[in-house]
Design an enzyme around this catalytic site. Structure first.
Site, PDB file in Angstrom:
ATOM      1  N   CYS A 299       0.849  -1.199   0.000  1.00 38.33           N
ATOM      2  CA  CYS A 299       0.000   0.000   0.000  1.00 38.33           C
ATOM      3  C   CYS A 299       0.881   1.244   0.000  1.00 38.33           C
ATOM      4  CB  CYS A 299      -0.917   0.001   1.211  1.00 38.33           C
ATOM      5  SG  CYS A 299      -2.123  -1.321   1.164  1.00 38.33           S
TER       6      CYS A 299
ATOM      7  N   GLU B 158       4.386   1.405   0.657  1.00 38.84           N
ATOM      8  CA  GLU B 158       5.484   1.504   1.599  1.00 38.84           C
ATOM      9  C   GLU B 158       6.766   1.530   0.787  1.00 38.84           C
ATOM     10  OE1 GLU B 158       2.233  -1.039   3.270  1.00 38.84           O
ATOM     11  OE2 GLU B 158       3.593  -1.421   1.627  1.00 38.84           O
TER      12      GLU B 158
END
Length: 171
Positions: free
Chosen positions: A79, A81
């Site tokens: 998501c 990172e």
């Protein structure tokens, strides 16, 4: 960029899948042909591939304490990172569905999809006289399901940790 980079873009375009998500890392060194190909595919509106500034990601990782070498081998994942690939892991152990916990709370511990009692009996929703009564019942259900989730996370960690520790990465 190499032939595989382009091949992956063409697969994303042809398959038109929403998952797994794909992304491209674009830097000052990226060939214009690659950038234009990625933009042409993204323009079709499927949200694929996501595009990231590779130079900014590298700088972010260096600022976070990674060596320049590790940062250059890293990128974005999951998501969004940023990480140094092969040096750290993002092990997804599943999502936690807060609205589902509320549904179970409103149905006195029963899952409407299965009819099974999954949570505690916290009272019939129609009998709650105040928001605080509902919120206290919700917090009780949350505590119950969070404990289950954490036990599952520990099982996954205990399984994965020896495997990850046994791996040796060579760059």
């Amino acid at each position: 960029m190499n032939d595989v980079s382009y091949l992956l873009l063409y697969v994303v375009d042809e398959m038109q899948l929403l998952q797994p998500s794909s992304n491209v890392q674009i830097s000052k060194m990226s060939p214009q042909k690659f950038v234009k190909t990625a933009c042409a595919i993204s323009r079709k509106g499927l949200g694929q591939p996501s595009m990231f500034n590779a130079d900014a990601v590298t700088q972010e990782l260096v600022t976070a304490g990674k060596s320049l070498e590790d940062a250059r081998c890293g990128g974005t994942s999951g998501c969004v990172e940023a990480g140094a690939f092969g040096k750290e892991a993002y092990i997804l152990t599943g999502y936690f569905n807060l609205p589902k916990v509320m549904e179970i709370t409103l149905n006195n511990g029963i899952d409407l999809m299965t009819g099974e009692k999954l949570g505690f009996e916290t009272g019939e929703a129609s009998k709650f006289e105040t928001y605080n009564e509902l919120f206290e019942a919700y917090k009780k259900q949350l505590k119950h399901f969070i404990a289950i989730k954490m036990r599952g996370n520990r099982v996954i960690k205990d399984y994965m940790q020896p495997l990850c520790q046994s791996l040796s990465y060579q760059y």
